[in-house]
Design an enzyme around this catalytic site. Sequence first.
Site, PDB file in Angstrom:
ATOM      1  NE  ARG A  51       0.971   9.226  -6.631  1.00  0.00           N
ATOM      2  CZ  ARG A  51       1.309  10.432  -6.177  1.00  0.00           C
ATOM      3  NH1 ARG A  51       1.401  11.472  -6.990  1.00  0.00           N
ATOM      4  NH2 ARG A  51       1.532  10.612  -4.886  1.00  0.00           N
ATOM      5  N   GLY A  52      -2.689  10.095  -5.250  1.00  0.00           N
ATOM      6  CA  GLY A  52      -2.632  10.959  -4.079  1.00  0.00           C
ATOM      7  C   GLY A  52      -4.035  11.088  -3.535  1.00  0.00           C
ATOM      8  CB  ALA A  53      -5.507  10.395  -0.186  1.00  0.00           C
ATOM      9  NE  ARG A  92      -4.796   3.030  -5.967  1.00  0.00           N
ATOM     10  CZ  ARG A  92      -3.609   3.551  -5.637  1.00  0.00           C
ATOM     11  NH1 ARG A  92      -3.315   4.800  -5.925  1.00  0.00           N
ATOM     12  NH2 ARG A  92      -2.703   2.817  -5.002  1.00  0.00           N
ATOM     13  CD  GLN A 199       4.417   6.093  -6.291  1.00  0.00           C
ATOM     14  OE1 GLN A 199       5.477   5.544  -6.001  1.00  0.00           O
ATOM     15  NE2 GLN A 199       3.251   5.499  -6.102  1.00  0.00           N
ATOM     16  CG  ASP A 240      -2.788   6.944   0.204  1.00  0.00           C
ATOM     17  OD1 ASP A 240      -3.342   7.274  -0.850  1.00  0.00           O
ATOM     18  OD2 ASP A 240      -1.555   6.989   0.374  1.00  0.00           O
ATOM     19  CG  ASN A 250       1.951   7.424   2.747  1.00  0.00           C
ATOM     20  OD1 ASN A 250       1.113   7.993   2.048  1.00  0.00           O
ATOM     21  ND2 ASN A 250       3.238   7.690   2.651  1.00  0.00           N
ATOM     22  CE  LYS A 251       2.171   4.404  -3.256  1.00  0.00           C
ATOM     23  NZ  LYS A 251       1.221   3.546  -4.009  1.00  0.00           N
TER      24      LYS A 251
END
Length: 338
Positions: A51-53, A92, A199, A240, A250-251
């Site tokens: 995970r993480g762009a 995603r 996270q 992201d 973003n999250k």
Amino acid sequence: MIYNENDSVRLSQDGSSVVIIDQTLLPAEKRFISLSAAEEIYDAIYHLKVRGAPAIGIFAGYALYVLARQISETEDFFVRLEELSNYLNSSRPTAVNLSWALNRVKKAALNCRNLKRSEILNAMRTEAAVIHEEDTAVCRKIAEYGLSLINDGDGILTHCNAGALATSRYGTGLGPLLYGAEQGYRFHAFIDETRPLMQGARLTAFELMNAGIDCTLICDNAAGLLMSQGKIQACFAGCDRAAMNGDCANKIGTASAAVLANYYKIPFYIFCPSSTIDKNCRTGKDIVIEERPAEEITKLYFSRQIAPDGIKCFNPAFDVTDHSLITAIITENGIFRL
């Protein structure tokens, strides 16, 4: 060709699989897993093992190469390559680096379409490695620019995880902290736990503690109190997908933190590589927000279910922070104030 056994994402030495740290097991266990089948690669992205762009981009580049190696001689190579690319891209929808990296590696193949298959595959592998190498250099530049925005001893609020686990080496949103610590700076990080996937609690706390950075874990809804007490001098978040007008996805919870920071007149900084800026996306209203399973709210990380059976749940993975709430976006190209 990059090869570092400590990287959170890397190609195996023989090129037959992508090796990642399974982030769903952290912080209790740091386990590397090797992935080579299309279904398990898709699953790793969807279920946030990677995970993480930027990390997703690195992973996708290597993954498409690994899968291309498996295309049968009886299949139309480029038709099957397109199918595999579309399949991975559907895992995603919000992180732009996924489609960006897939398209780069696919283009490398198309540019060699009149050459032998071995040469096509070599071009794909080279392009995937270049994506990885570029991200390492980008993260270092982002860290250097970000460090210029804060002072020794500052309190920094972080949301989600934007360190080396989400990228390569320094990370984006955590880059200034990790790089600054190497330069002798002393910061205090206040880490939003980042519900429901935790996270911050699982990953950011893990990374910052291992780097020797003073840090405190907080519930997401405690950030406003700390801001009112003058304990936070800046807020750091990754991204992201960024729209051309500066809106940033973003999250989930990032936008709430930005509203609080705006009220208390605290700088709110977004850190991302320029590849995260979607030139086809005019504003944040154009960004598709991924919705995730209800079980992440009601069951995940709990020993038993914490909500009544049948309760309706709304579980968006991201929110969009309006550009008016963002002090600056920091990329490898510099600091862009909004």
